[in-house]
Design a protein around this motif. Structure first.
Motif, PDB file in Angstrom:
ATOM      1  N   HIS A 113       0.837  -1.206   0.000  1.00 51.46           N
ATOM      2  CA  HIS A 113       0.000   0.000   0.000  1.00 51.46           C
ATOM      3  C   HIS A 113       0.868   1.251   0.000  1.00 51.46           C
ATOM      4  O   HIS A 113       1.807   1.369   0.805  1.00 51.46           O
ATOM      5  N   SER A 117       3.470   0.133  -1.968  1.00 46.67           N
ATOM      6  CA  SER A 117       3.282  -0.277  -3.368  1.00 46.67           C
ATOM      7  C   SER A 117       4.566  -0.067  -4.162  1.00 46.67           C
ATOM      8  O   SER A 117       4.838  -0.791  -5.131  1.00 46.67           O
ATOM      9  N   LEU A 136      -1.306  -3.863  -5.696  1.00 46.01           N
ATOM     10  CA  LEU A 136      -0.831  -2.501  -5.468  1.00 46.01           C
ATOM     11  C   LEU A 136      -2.022  -1.642  -5.056  1.00 46.01           C
ATOM     12  O   LEU A 136      -2.886  -1.328  -5.879  1.00 46.01           O
ATOM     13  N   CYS A 137      -2.074  -1.291  -3.774  1.00 41.29           N
ATOM     14  CA  CYS A 137      -3.208  -0.556  -3.207  1.00 41.29           C
ATOM     15  C   CYS A 137      -2.773   0.872  -2.904  1.00 41.29           C
ATOM     16  O   CYS A 137      -1.654   1.102  -2.431  1.00 41.29           O
ATOM     17  N   ILE A 139      -1.880   3.073  -4.938  1.00 45.42           N
ATOM     18  CA  ILE A 139      -0.627   3.018  -5.683  1.00 45.42           C
ATOM     19  C   ILE A 139      -0.016   4.410  -5.860  1.00 45.42           C
ATOM     20  O   ILE A 139      -0.694   5.362  -6.241  1.00 45.42           O
TER      21      ILE A 139
END
Length: 314
Positions: A113, A117, A136-137, A139
């Motif tokens: 995160h 990320s 990918l949070c 991002i």
């Protein structure tokens, strides 16, 4: 659920990285390595961790150098030593290696995160890393502060000097976060960009293991910019295995991902570079922590669980 602790010496030779392994009851289906963001710690993800464990996944998560319990024990915040871009990635690679030594051989997914990320993207192209999926949070992509504002020559000069371990000048830090409050109106607090929900922002601010306001050293700031440059470069897209499935999650009011545009930008570049298995979900009306926002948390977790289940069966 059972809990184990892992400790190992950081690549910086200074810190002892603090990490945890959360194991489900019964036979696990996959391992998920969770990589937290800037100025926070891995246990802020307990809701997501619990959901993953309930779904039958082992979760591995640590606190980076200069962050969380690692920083609490070391006494050094906002600094990861020399060449921090390499240090934070190397530490996650080491954590994976230690997890694989102790745990069953299972499909391995990384969830990163925000700054995490970036670290996750660095890890994904490391030759020592083998992944079944990449999530990918929040991002970090198309960040205006890095791409258009930060005074790189001045930062490089300070980071390489004897003052590199000292706090970076506030004007350089402000350049990194340029525009983060631009859409939030008068009276917005300094971390209001984190979430639309006021309780999430308040919880973020009062957590002593977060310490988001801790000064960042000049060399840490340089490492942040260096890692961003590495994982947004053409070379990164060429190095990422073409067969690796990728899930991208973001909010369209998140300045870290250029209000959602950065998420689509990365997804399009992945597709253009031959990465066919890419899913992108940009949630309308929410900010940075889509995994914590009450309106998107359940859906973010559903996307995450379904992605891991799918790639674990490949």
């Amino acid at each position: 659920m059972s809990l184990q602790e892992i400790e190992f010496t950081s690549a910086n030779g200074r810190d002892t990285i603090q990490a945890w392994v959360y194991e489900p009851i019964g036979q696990p289906k996959a391992i998920v390595q969770l990589i937290h963001g800037l100025g926070e710690h891995s246990r802020r993800y307990l809701h997501l961790i619990s959901t993953l464990v309930d779904g039958g996944f082992i979760v591995v998560a640590g606190d980076h150098s200069g962050h969380g319990r690692t920083a609490m024990q070391q006494g050094t915040w906002g600094d990861a030593g020399e060449d921090s871009a390499s240090v934070v990635v190397a530490d996650e690679v080491t954590l994976q290696a230690k997890a694989k030594e102790a745990l069953p051989q299972l499909p391995y997914v990384v969830f990163g995160h925000s700054w995490g990320s970036m670290i996750a993207r660095g890890m994904a192209v490391d030759p020592q890393t083998e992944l079944s999926g990449l999530i990918l949070c929040g991002i970090a992509a198309q960040m205006r502060g890095i791409e258009k504002m930060i005074d790189r020559p001045e930062l490089a000069r300070l980071a390489s000097s004897e003052r590199g371990a000292e706090p970076a000048p506030q004007e350089l830090v402000a350049q990194l976060f340029d525009g983060f409050l631009g859409r939030l109106g008068e009276g917005a607090g300094p971390t209001a960009w984190v979430a639309l929900d006021a309780d999430v922002v308040s919880n973020h601010g009062r957590d002593p293991f977060n310490n988001f306001g801790a000064p960042l050293s000049a060399r840490f700031l340089q490492g942040f910019v260096d890692l961003y440059d590495q994982v947004t470069s053409d070379d990164w897209y060429k190095q990422l295995p073409a067969e690796l499935p990728v899930l991208i999650l973001a909010g369209d009011q998140d300045p870290v991902t250029n209000y959602g545009e950065g998420a689509y930008h990365v997804a399009n570049r992945l597709a253009d570079s031959g990465h066919a298995d890419v899913r992108t979900r940009v949630f309308p009306g929410v900010r940075h922590e889509v995994h914590n926002e009450p309106t998107t948390r359940a859906e973010t977790e559903r996307e995450t669980v379904e992605f891991i289940q799918r790639v674990a069966q490949r």
